[in-house]
Design an enzyme around this catalytic site. Structure first.
Site, PDB file in Angstrom:
ATOM      1  N   GLU A 247      39.538  29.430  69.837  1.00  0.00           N
ATOM      2  CA  GLU A 247      39.842  29.790  71.175  1.00  0.00           C
ATOM      3  C   GLU A 247      38.971  29.000  72.146  1.00  0.00           C
ATOM      4  OE1 GLU A 247      38.505  34.031  72.290  1.00  0.00           O
ATOM      5  OE2 GLU A 247      37.044  33.767  70.837  1.00  0.00           O
TER       6      GLU A 247
ATOM      7  N   TYR B 220      31.874  45.349  76.400  1.00  0.00           N
ATOM      8  CA  TYR B 220      32.185  45.337  77.883  1.00  0.00           C
ATOM      9  C   TYR B 220      33.643  44.930  78.120  1.00  0.00           C
ATOM     10  CZ  TYR B 220      32.530  40.086  77.806  1.00  0.00           C
ATOM     11  OH  TYR B 220      32.986  38.801  77.515  1.00  0.00           O
TER      12      TYR B 220
ATOM     13  N   LEU C  21      39.068  36.649  70.539  1.00  0.00           N
ATOM     14  CA  LEU C  21      39.181  37.745  71.167  1.00  0.00           C
ATOM     15  C   LEU C  21      40.434  38.192  71.400  1.00  0.00           C
ATOM     16  CD1 LEU C  21      37.093  39.903  72.683  1.00  0.00           C
ATOM     17  CD2 LEU C  21      38.140  38.968  74.721  1.00  0.00           C
TER      18      LEU C  21
ATOM     19  N   ARG D 214      12.034  50.443  69.750  1.00  0.00           N
ATOM     20  CA  ARG D 214      12.766  49.305  69.093  1.00  0.00           C
ATOM     21  C   ARG D 214      12.958  49.501  67.619  1.00  0.00           C
ATOM     22  NH1 ARG D 214      13.152  44.505  66.866  1.00  0.00           N
ATOM     23  NH2 ARG D 214      14.332  42.908  67.771  1.00  0.00           N
TER      24      ARG D 214
ATOM     25  N   LYS E 262      34.474  42.772  72.033  1.00  0.00           N
ATOM     26  CA  LYS E 262      34.428  42.169  73.217  1.00  0.00           C
ATOM     27  C   LYS E 262      32.871  42.561  73.351  1.00  0.00           C
ATOM     28  CE  LYS E 262      35.867  41.395  77.904  1.00  0.00           C
ATOM     29  NZ  LYS E 262      35.923  39.894  77.831  1.00  0.00           N
TER      30      LYS E 262
ATOM     31  N   HIS F 212      16.188  49.014  64.609  1.00  0.00           N
ATOM     32  CA  HIS F 212      17.752  48.805  64.320  1.00  0.00           C
ATOM     33  C   HIS F 212      18.610  49.746  63.822  1.00  0.00           C
ATOM     34  CE1 HIS F 212      17.166  43.994  63.186  1.00  0.00           C
ATOM     35  NE2 HIS F 212      16.220  44.631  64.491  1.00  0.00           N
TER      36      HIS F 212
END
Ligand SMILES: Cc1ncc(COP(=O)(O)O)c(C=O)c1O
Length: 283
Positions: free
Chosen positions: A179, A32, A204, A100, A147, A102
């Site tokens: 961080e 995102y 990040l 579902r 992210k 992987h």
């Protein structure tokens, strides 16, 4: 009612939906961006898109939307929602194969959603009150440079801080600070140098961090990108955190111990002002 974007369509927020088999939902298999908007204009879009591309490459998520198309999409959302000061949220999941599994070896069509947010930016007067932080062991994975929406680690750490009556957390790994749970960290050390940890897999690569490093350099500060030990942290003259929504905020107390005189410091004041000036001049 807000208008949101879901896979090529604009819809009213309450009508928007995504399949329960979307990998973003099942696995947080997804990345995102949160992009600031000031006076209706997008701030440093290129930097956010560059980090988005890095995330897509590192996660092997295939998304065929070009930068120019993202820009048009964001401008449309700003217009439709009459956004003045706020943020754009963009999320890209690996997609949906109605099962579902992987295995990601076969390419999938990414799901893309976006909407606007109105998280307020703090005035100087509010920001200068400062934040209280607690230090916690950084229990997150070793790819904090991506992210990803897999934020349960960050969420639980943040909750520990809130449960302690603090505002935020400073995360420690191997006696060094990485961080905050949703922001990067800067300190002013006893030589009045500005120090922030280097960009690596433990934090990040914040866009606000980059902007502050540039502003501080231009203003003549000595800026060092180097590891910060817990001991250096506690002896700092000033501590600040940076993020898109927080911009730059001072931390005045850690684990109930005041930092320096327990007030927002002079370096923070200068950097806050420079950041506001940059916002005003940015076209
Ligand atoms: C863990 C983490 N570090 C740093 C940041 C700051 O990044 P940016 O300045 O690009 O918002 C964020 C932003 O949400 C974050 O979640």
């Amino acid at each position: 009612v807000n208008t949101v974007y879901v896979n090529g369509e604009y819809t009213p927020a309450e009508k928007a939906s995504i399949s329960i088999f979307d990998r973003g939902f099942l696995f947080a298999d997804s990345i995102y961006e949160v992009i600031p908007v000031y006076k209706g204009r997008i701030f440093f879009l290129e930097k956010h898109l560059k980090r988005l591309r890095y995330g897509l490459t590192e996660t092997k998520i295939h998304c065929d939307i070009a930068d120019r198309e993202f820009k048009e999409l964001f401008i449309d959302l700003i217009d439709k929602n009459k956004l003045i000061d706020g943020q754009i949220y963009l999320q890209i999941t690996r997609g949906n194969t109605f099962n579902r599994n992987h295995d990601i070896s076969r390419p999938m069509r990414a799901s893309v959603i976006a909407f606007t947010m109105n998280i307020p930016y703090l005035s100087f007067e509010s920001a200068q009150n400062g934040l209280h932080a607690v230090t916690l062991e950084d229990t997150r994975w070793m790819r904090c440079d991506i992210k990803t929406t897999a934020l349960l680690g960050n969420i639980l750490l943040n909750d520990q801080a809130i449960s302690h009556g603090a505002d935020t957390t400073l995360l420690i790994r191997n006696h060094h600070i990485t961080e905050s749970a949703a922001a990067n960290i800067f300190i002013v050390n006893d030589k009045n140098q500005i120090v922030t940890p280097p960009k690596d897999n433990q934090c990040l690569p914040g866009i606000t961090r980059d902007i502050i490093v540039n502003l501080a350099n231009q203003a003549g500060f000595i800026v060092l990108e180097q590891a910060i030990t817990e001991q250096v942290l506690f002896n700092a003259n000033e501590i600040m955190i940076t993020s898109t929504t927080k911009e730059i905020q001072p931390i005045i107390k850690i684990n109930d111990k005041s930092i320096a005189d327990g007030k927002a410091g002079p370096t923070w004041c200068i950097l806050f002002r420079l950041f506001q000036d940059l916002k005003s001049s940015h076209g």
